[in-house]
Design a protein around this motif. Structure first.
Motif, mmCIF file in Angstrom:
data_model
loop_
_atom_site.group_PDB
_atom_site.id
_atom_site.type_symbol
_atom_site.label_atom_id
_atom_site.label_comp_id
_atom_site.label_asym_id
_atom_site.label_seq_id
_atom_site.Cartn_x
_atom_site.Cartn_y
_atom_site.Cartn_z
ATOM 1 N N ASP A 145 50.354 44.217 25.936
ATOM 2 C CA ASP A 145 50.117 45.656 26.119
ATOM 3 C C ASP A 145 49.559 45.938 27.515
ATOM 4 N N GLU A 146 48.661 45.079 27.986
ATOM 5 C CA GLU A 146 48.106 45.241 29.327
ATOM 6 C C GLU A 146 49.219 45.194 30.380
ATOM 7 N N ARG A 147 50.088 44.189 30.273
ATOM 8 C CA ARG A 147 51.175 44.033 31.246
ATOM 9 C C ARG A 147 52.092 45.250 31.253
ATOM 10 N N GLU A 148 52.384 45.777 30.068
ATOM 11 C CA GLU A 148 53.279 46.934 29.983
ATOM 12 C C GLU A 148 52.644 48.160 30.620
ATOM 13 N N ALA A 149 51.340 48.367 30.402
ATOM 14 C CA ALA A 149 50.655 49.514 30.997
ATOM 15 C C ALA A 149 50.636 49.410 32.519
ATOM 16 N N ILE A 150 50.423 48.203 33.037
ATOM 17 C CA ILE A 150 50.433 47.996 34.491
ATOM 18 C C ILE A 150 51.838 48.205 35.040
ATOM 19 N N GLY A 151 52.843 47.742 34.309
ATOM 20 C CA GLY A 151 54.216 47.863 34.769
ATOM 21 C C GLY A 151 54.696 49.291 34.860
ATOM 22 N N ARG A 152 54.203 50.173 33.988
ATOM 23 C CA ARG A 152 54.637 51.567 34.038
ATOM 24 C C ARG A 152 53.639 52.455 34.790
ATOM 25 N N THR A 153 52.727 51.839 35.528
ATOM 26 C CA THR A 153 51.731 52.548 36.354
ATOM 27 C C THR A 153 50.937 53.539 35.504
ATOM 28 N N ASP A 154 50.574 53.114 34.314
ATOM 29 C CA ASP A 154 49.739 53.926 33.421
ATOM 30 C C ASP A 154 48.279 53.613 33.754
ATOM 31 N N VAL A 155 47.701 54.371 34.716
ATOM 32 C CA VAL A 155 46.378 54.029 35.232
ATOM 33 C C VAL A 155 45.309 54.109 34.145
ATOM 34 N N SER A 156 45.283 55.209 33.412
ATOM 35 C CA SER A 156 44.256 55.342 32.378
ATOM 36 C C SER A 156 44.478 54.335 31.254
ATOM 37 N N GLY A 157 45.753 54.093 30.899
ATOM 38 C CA GLY A 157 46.054 53.138 29.842
ATOM 39 C C GLY A 157 45.674 51.720 30.220
ATOM 40 N N ARG A 158 45.998 51.328 31.452
ATOM 41 C CA ARG A 158 45.678 49.959 31.865
ATOM 42 C C ARG A 158 44.172 49.769 31.970
ATOM 43 N N THR A 159 43.465 50.799 32.445
ATOM 44 C CA THR A 159 42.012 50.697 32.563
ATOM 45 C C THR A 159 41.375 50.529 31.190
ATOM 46 N N ARG A 160 41.854 51.315 30.217
ATOM 47 C CA ARG A 160 41.322 51.221 28.858
ATOM 48 C C ARG A 160 41.608 49.849 28.251
ATOM 49 N N LEU A 161 42.839 49.365 28.410
ATOM 50 C CA LEU A 161 43.223 48.087 27.815
ATOM 51 C C LEU A 161 42.495 46.913 28.472
ATOM 52 N N LEU A 162 42.349 46.952 29.789
ATOM 53 C CA LEU A 162 41.642 45.876 30.477
ATOM 54 C C LEU A 162 40.186 45.813 30.044
ATOM 55 N N ALA A 163 39.591 46.978 29.796
ATOM 56 C CA ALA A 163 38.210 47.002 29.310
ATOM 57 C C ALA A 163 38.134 46.572 27.848
ATOM 58 N N ASP A 164 39.091 47.050 27.039
ATOM 59 C CA ASP A 164 39.082 46.737 25.609
ATOM 60 C C ASP A 164 39.221 45.239 25.338
ATOM 61 N N PHE A 165 39.845 44.521 26.258
ATOM 62 C CA PHE A 165 40.005 43.074 26.095
ATOM 63 C C PHE A 165 38.665 42.416 25.784
ATOM 64 N N HIS A 166 37.620 42.830 26.470
ATOM 65 C CA HIS A 166 36.304 42.221 26.303
ATOM 66 C C HIS A 166 35.680 42.588 24.949
ATOM 67 N N VAL A 167 35.926 43.824 24.502
ATOM 68 C CA VAL A 167 35.417 44.231 23.194
ATOM 69 C C VAL A 167 36.181 43.509 22.088
ATOM 70 N N VAL A 168 37.488 43.322 22.287
ATOM 71 C CA VAL A 168 38.302 42.594 21.316
ATOM 72 C C VAL A 168 37.765 41.177 21.132
ATOM 73 N N LEU A 169 37.380 40.511 22.224
ATOM 74 C CA LEU A 169 36.813 39.169 22.122
ATOM 75 C C LEU A 169 35.586 39.161 21.216
ATOM 76 N N ALA A 170 34.715 40.150 21.401
ATOM 77 C CA ALA A 170 33.498 40.221 20.588
ATOM 78 C C ALA A 170 33.828 40.460 19.122
ATOM 79 N N ARG A 171 34.831 41.284 18.854
ATOM 80 C CA ARG A 171 35.193 41.572 17.464
ATOM 81 C C ARG A 171 35.840 40.348 16.817
#
Length: 256
Positions: A145-171
């Motif tokens: 999902d991160e790669r796809e957001a970066i590929g389509r220049t989805d700035v807000s989407g990629r920022t959210r997903l890159l941050a969520d990665f760390h929360v996902v690890l904790a969960r």
């Protein structure tokens, strides 16, 4: 890149469809409520986009009446939008002065990343010892999902997903308190990441996430800790402040 994105298009709501008199029904009291919520959300999304695209930078004053004139709504709706943006830590509300785009300091960012480095090193060390194959699949899906957001220049989407990665690890570790703590730390640094993370640095962060997941897949706790520490140091290093004060009307005006 086209320069047409330099100005924000304010999208007006579509006119209501005409109904035949015989098809009219008395259930119409909910329409104004939907319209109000839609107008507030439109302001929130427009200001957020202007911040993400660096047309509104830290310290910019967000004058209620000027925004109301731009969007042709009441100041009450503007105030609701600014309150929501304040809860998202994108806007600071100051008594007797008004609303401003939040201005996070470099020192604040450094302190946040210092705390994150301590917490997330312990997080990946523990996770490497107990992660399951199913959880590895979940992480790789998130990376996709991160790669796809970066590929389509989805700035807000990629920022959210890159941050969520760390929360996902904790969960995945099963510690909701830790997940909430990380989410709060990430929200404190989100404005800086939203505004100052280039596409190149986003791609670099995504690559580092891949390496962390591969270390976890090998159950290599030592490598996971080292890669996480390097990743956070790299993200912090790539953040830059550029405190200009643009014209609010130019940033938000309707384009022809």
């Amino acid at each position: 890149m086209s320069r047409s994105r330099a100005n924000l298009q304010v999208i007006e709501p579509a006119p209501p469809q005409q109904q035949h008199p015989s098809s009219r029904r008395p259930r119409r009291q909910a329409a104004p409520e939907r319209s109000t919520a839609g107008a507030t959300q439109r302001i929130v999304e427009s200001i957020t986009t202007a911040i993400i695209e660096r047309r509104l930078t830290p310290g910019t004053k967000l004058a209620e009446q000027q925004i109301a004139d731009i969007f042709q709504v009441s100041r009450t709706l503007v105030r609701q939008a600014l309150n929501q943006l304040s809860r998202d830590r994108l806007v600071t509300l100051e008594p007797a002065r008004g609303a401003f785009v939040a201005m996070p300091s470099v020192e604040e960012a450094r302190e946040v990343f210092e705390v994150r480095a301590m917490i997330e090193a312990a997080l990946v060390r523990q996770l490497a010892a107990r992660i399951t194959d199913v959880q590895i699949v979940q992480l790789r899906s998130h990376l996709r999902d991160e790669r796809e957001a970066i590929g389509r220049t989805d700035v807000s989407g990629r920022t959210r997903l890159l941050a969520d990665f760390h929360v996902v690890l904790a969960r995945l570790l099963g510690n909701e308190v830790l997940a909430q703590l990380l989410a709060d730390l990430l929200s404190r640094s989100s404005l800086i990441s939203l505004m100052y993370q280039s596409a190149h640095s986003a791609e670099h962060s995504q690559d580092e996430h891949v390496h962390i997941v591969e270390a976890l897949a090998r159950r290599d706790g030592r490598a996971a800790v080292r890669l996480m520490q390097q990743h956070l140091a790299s993200v912090e290093c790539n953040l830059r402040l550029d405190p200009r004060t643009p014209d609010l009307q130019a940033a938000l005006r309707h384009t022809a």
